[in-house]
Design a protein around this motif. Structure first.
Motif, PDB file in Angstrom:
ATOM      1  N   THR A   8       0.816  -1.213   0.000  1.00 42.40           N
ATOM      2  CA  THR A   8       0.000   0.000   0.000  1.00 42.40           C
ATOM      3  C   THR A   8       0.848   1.261   0.000  1.00 42.40           C
ATOM      4  OG1 THR A   8      -1.765   1.121   1.266  1.00 42.40           O
ATOM      5  CG2 THR A   8      -0.135  -0.088   2.523  1.00 42.40           C
ATOM      6  N   ASP A   9       0.196   2.392  -0.382  1.00 43.76           N
ATOM      7  CA  ASP A   9       0.866   3.709  -0.407  1.00 43.76           C
ATOM      8  C   ASP A   9      -0.077   4.753   0.188  1.00 43.76           C
ATOM      9  OD1 ASP A   9       0.192   5.058  -3.733  1.00 43.76           O
ATOM     10  OD2 ASP A   9      -0.972   3.646  -2.533  1.00 43.76           O
ATOM     11  N   PRO A  10      -0.456   4.603   1.479  1.00 41.26           N
ATOM     12  CA  PRO A  10      -1.483   5.491   2.041  1.00 41.26           C
ATOM     13  C   PRO A  10      -1.166   6.964   1.780  1.00 41.26           C
ATOM     14  CG  PRO A  10      -0.775   3.888   3.677  1.00 41.26           C
ATOM     15  CD  PRO A  10       0.144   3.764   2.511  1.00 41.26           C
ATOM     16  N   PHE A  12      -5.628   8.186   1.194  1.00 36.53           N
ATOM     17  CA  PHE A  12      -6.904   8.065   1.898  1.00 36.53           C
ATOM     18  C   PHE A  12      -7.655   6.812   1.505  1.00 36.53           C
ATOM     19  CE2 PHE A  12     -10.613   8.931   4.158  1.00 36.53           C
ATOM     20  CZ  PHE A  12     -11.690   8.666   3.327  1.00 36.53           C
ATOM     21  N   ASP A  13      -7.695   6.474   0.190  1.00 39.00           N
ATOM     22  CA  ASP A  13      -8.469   5.288  -0.182  1.00 39.00           C
ATOM     23  C   ASP A  13      -7.792   4.017   0.316  1.00 39.00           C
ATOM     24  OD1 ASP A  13      -6.523   5.911  -2.170  1.00 39.00           O
ATOM     25  OD2 ASP A  13      -7.553   4.655  -3.625  1.00 39.00           O
ATOM     26  N   ASP A  14      -6.453   4.069   0.434  1.00 34.36           N
ATOM     27  CA  ASP A  14      -5.721   2.951   1.073  1.00 34.36           C
ATOM     28  C   ASP A  14      -6.179   2.794   2.523  1.00 34.36           C
ATOM     29  OD1 ASP A  14      -3.921   4.492  -0.934  1.00 34.36           O
ATOM     30  OD2 ASP A  14      -2.925   2.565  -0.819  1.00 34.36           O
ATOM     31  N   TRP A  15      -6.332   3.905   3.211  1.00 32.23           N
ATOM     32  CA  TRP A  15      -6.758   3.935   4.613  1.00 32.23           C
ATOM     33  C   TRP A  15      -8.113   3.229   4.768  1.00 32.23           C
ATOM     34  CZ3 TRP A  15      -7.113   9.422   7.366  1.00 32.23           C
ATOM     35  CH2 TRP A  15      -7.536   9.272   8.680  1.00 32.23           C
ATOM     36  N   GLY A  37       4.397   6.133  -3.629  1.00 32.17           N
ATOM     37  CA  GLY A  37       3.312   6.161  -4.636  1.00 32.17           C
ATOM     38  C   GLY A  37       2.566   7.473  -4.552  1.00 32.17           C
ATOM     39  N   ASN A  38       1.480   7.472  -3.789  1.00 32.04           N
ATOM     40  CA  ASN A  38       0.733   8.730  -3.623  1.00 32.04           C
ATOM     41  C   ASN A  38       1.659   9.871  -3.202  1.00 32.04           C
ATOM     42  OD1 ASN A  38      -2.011   8.114  -4.239  1.00 32.04           O
ATOM     43  ND2 ASN A  38      -2.109   6.890  -2.378  1.00 32.04           N
ATOM     44  N   ALA A  39       2.670   9.493  -2.399  1.00 29.79           N
ATOM     45  CA  ALA A  39       3.667  10.455  -1.935  1.00 29.79           C
ATOM     46  C   ALA A  39       4.992   9.694  -1.788  1.00 29.79           C
ATOM     47  CB  ALA A  39       3.215  11.053  -0.605  1.00 29.79           C
ATOM     48  N   CYS A 135      -2.688  -5.733  -3.563  1.00 28.37           N
ATOM     49  CA  CYS A 135      -1.797  -4.657  -3.990  1.00 28.37           C
ATOM     50  C   CYS A 135      -2.628  -3.445  -4.401  1.00 28.37           C
ATOM     51  CB  CYS A 135      -0.938  -5.118  -5.158  1.00 28.37           C
ATOM     52  SG  CYS A 135      -0.036  -6.658  -4.823  1.00 28.37           S
ATOM     53  N   ILE A 136      -2.447  -2.349  -3.664  1.00 33.87           N
ATOM     54  CA  ILE A 136      -3.261  -1.147  -3.945  1.00 33.87           C
ATOM     55  C   ILE A 136      -2.367   0.069  -4.104  1.00 33.87           C
ATOM     56  CG2 ILE A 136      -5.349  -2.050  -2.855  1.00 33.87           C
ATOM     57  CD1 ILE A 136      -4.664  -0.525  -0.321  1.00 33.87           C
ATOM     58  N   ALA A 137      -1.236  -0.155  -4.793  1.00 30.67           N
ATOM     59  CA  ALA A 137      -0.195   0.869  -4.914  1.00 30.67           C
ATOM     60  C   ALA A 137       0.670   0.512  -6.120  1.00 30.67           C
ATOM     61  CB  ALA A 137       0.644   0.881  -3.635  1.00 30.67           C
ATOM     62  N   PRO A 138       1.657   1.362  -6.466  1.00 34.59           N
ATOM     63  CA  PRO A 138       2.616   0.956  -7.487  1.00 34.59           C
ATOM     64  C   PRO A 138       3.259  -0.376  -7.070  1.00 34.59           C
ATOM     65  CG  PRO A 138       2.814   3.285  -7.022  1.00 34.59           C
ATOM     66  CD  PRO A 138       1.834   2.746  -6.015  1.00 34.59           C
ATOM     67  N   PHE A 177      -2.824   5.477 -12.245  1.00 37.34           N
ATOM     68  CA  PHE A 177      -1.652   5.916 -11.501  1.00 37.34           C
ATOM     69  C   PHE A 177      -0.753   4.775 -11.019  1.00 37.34           C
ATOM     70  CE2 PHE A 177       1.154   8.374  -9.068  1.00 37.34           C
ATOM     71  CZ  PHE A 177       1.373   7.692  -7.882  1.00 37.34           C
ATOM     72  N   ASN A 178      -1.319   3.748 -10.369  1.00 38.13           N
ATOM     73  CA  ASN A 178      -0.479   2.696  -9.783  1.00 38.13           C
ATOM     74  C   ASN A 178       0.415   2.023 -10.819  1.00 38.13           C
ATOM     75  OD1 ASN A 178      -1.380   3.102  -7.187  1.00 38.13           O
ATOM     76  ND2 ASN A 178      -2.993   1.547  -7.318  1.00 38.13           N
ATOM     77  N   ILE A 179      -0.108   1.883 -12.029  1.00 42.23           N
ATOM     78  CA  ILE A 179       0.691   1.263 -13.096  1.00 42.23           C
ATOM     79  C   ILE A 179       1.653   2.293 -13.683  1.00 42.23           C
ATOM     80  CG2 ILE A 179       0.637  -0.038 -15.266  1.00 42.23           C
ATOM     81  CD1 ILE A 179      -0.700  -1.472 -12.878  1.00 42.23           C
ATOM     82  N   TYR A 250     -11.476   3.815  -5.161  1.00 39.41           N
ATOM     83  CA  TYR A 250     -10.478   2.951  -5.779  1.00 39.41           C
ATOM     84  C   TYR A 250     -10.091   1.748  -4.904  1.00 39.41           C
ATOM     85  CZ  TYR A 250     -10.074   7.035  -8.833  1.00 39.41           C
ATOM     86  OH  TYR A 250     -10.349   8.080  -9.693  1.00 39.41           O
ATOM     87  N   ASP A 251      -9.152   1.924  -3.995  1.00 38.36           N
ATOM     88  CA  ASP A 251      -8.598   0.781  -3.261  1.00 38.36           C
ATOM     89  C   ASP A 251      -9.624  -0.059  -2.510  1.00 38.36           C
ATOM     90  OD1 ASP A 251      -5.594   2.664  -2.429  1.00 38.36           O
ATOM     91  OD2 ASP A 251      -6.145   1.526  -4.217  1.00 38.36           O
ATOM     92  N   PRO A 252     -10.652   0.546  -1.905  1.00 42.42           N
ATOM     93  CA  PRO A 252     -11.635  -0.288  -1.191  1.00 42.42           C
ATOM     94  C   PRO A 252     -12.346  -1.296  -2.100  1.00 42.42           C
ATOM     95  CG  PRO A 252     -11.828   1.989  -0.486  1.00 42.42           C
ATOM     96  CD  PRO A 252     -10.899   1.981  -1.669  1.00 42.42           C
TER      97      PRO A 252
HETATM   98 CA    CA Z   1      -3.221   3.306  -3.186  1.00 40.12          CA
END
Ligand code: CA
Ligand code: RIB
Length: 322
Positions: A8-10, A12-15, A37-39, A135-138, A177-179, A250-252
């Motif tokens: 993950t790359d928290p 908010f949607d990762d959270w 990722g997000n940051a 997997c919810i991130a790069p 984005f993740n890809i 997205y991630d949820p």
């Molecule tokens: Ca994410």
């Protein structure tokens, strides 16, 4: 029982996805690997530890890769803000990272803590054929693990990932984005021969967040609900400053599938990751003419009962905010 390792790359949607995992009694949550990722990694790792601390997530969290396999570093801070997740309310309080790491070291009797990629490799080897990678991130951490430990691909039960799209992109016209943030890593993962379910933008756009969901959270009135509601409100306002235009979730989507798989439909496809295109780098090119044109390497999530899926998400979330 799903044995889950979350990458993950928290965010908010990762959270939200993390809170849903913590509420799912059919999930044995083995660990969390954090990635840039997000940051940048320092920020996503700090966000992950604050979420873990304040929402009492009983799961080890490890810092992973801080740069993509190939290409320049890409974040979503231009959209999400420097912290990778903005709020219209109170900032989620800082935590003492050193103290939390020392606590985790003592619990697992490892000092220093392993790199997230090594922790992931160890977990897969200790649970052969049983772990689902969510997997919810790069996909940098996952690709590095597959390259570093050539034995683990057949030991991974399945990869379920938020990423890609069977139609338009979001970070660019063609790429999600993740890809886009690490196409070389995605190419390694999609070529690994591991059973894979892709929850792309085409699916996530069927999950719509409105002010009603934000208000449901805020109405609980607890400290955890207030913190979350402020970030939820800011997330909703990404699409429109007054929050009047619904925002995709997205991630949820992946966590909802774990809880209510019957709400989703899938189609097999062969997915190639575009690495060269001037306008299309990071695109997930989906060939659905299976097996005539290609062998499938992924199940693509195509439809979901949006309203019932969002009800499921809210029901799970609200239970974690007391
Ligand atoms: Ca994410
Ligand atoms: O495109 C959406 C994805 O990019 C989500 O995982 C979000 O958290 C960001 O990482």
């Amino acid at each position: 029982m799903h044995k889950i390792w979350l990458d993950t790359d928290p965010g908010f949607d990762d959270w939200l996805a993390m809170l849903m995992l913590s509420a799912n009694l059919d999930v044995s949550w083995l660990g969390v690997s954090v990635v840039a990722g997000n940051a940048p990694l320092a920020t996503t790792y700090d966000n992950a530890l604050r979420i873990k601390k304040h929402y009492h997530l009983d799961v080890p969290v490890y810092a992973g890769c801080d740069a993509p396999l190939g290409g320049p570093m890409e974040t979503a801070q231009a959209i999400l803000g420097d912290a990778g997740m903005a709020t219209t309310g109170e900032t989620l309080p800082q935590v003492d990272i050193g103290a939390l790491e020392a606590e985790q070291s003592a619990r697992i009797k490892r000092n220093p803590l392993p790199h997230a990629v090594d922790a992931l490799i160890e977990a897969v080897r200790a649970n052969p054929g049983a772990i689902t990678l969510m997997c919810i991130a790069p996909l940098t951490n996952i690709a590095v693990a597959l390259q570093r430990a050539l034995d683990i691909a057949p030991l991974i039960k399945e990869i379920i990932l938020m990423g890609g799209s069977s139609d338009q992109g979001n970070h660019t016209a063609a790429a999600e984005f993740n890809i886009f943030a690490d196409p070389e890593a995605a190419d390694v993962v999609f070529r690994a021969g591991i059973p894979l379910r892709m929850f792309g933008l085409n699916l996530c756009r069927q999950l719509q967040v409105t002010g009603a969901e934000v208000q449901q959270v805020r109405a609980l009135g607890t400290a955890r609900a207030k913190w979350l509601a402020g970030y939820f409100d800011a997330y909703l306002r990404i699409r429109s400053p007054d929050g009047s235009v619904p925002m995709p979730m997205y991630d949820p989507a992946v966590a909802i599938w774990l809880k209510r798989p019957e709400l989703f439909s899938f189609r097999p496809a062969h997915v190639d990751i575009e690495l060269e295109g001037r306008f299309t780098r990071g695109m997930t090119v989906c060939e659905f003419r299976i097996p005539r044109r290609a062998q499938a390497n992924a199940e693509i999530a195509m439809t979901v009962d949006g309203p019932r899926a969002m009800q499921c998400m809210m029901q799970e979330l609200l239970g974690t905010l007391s």
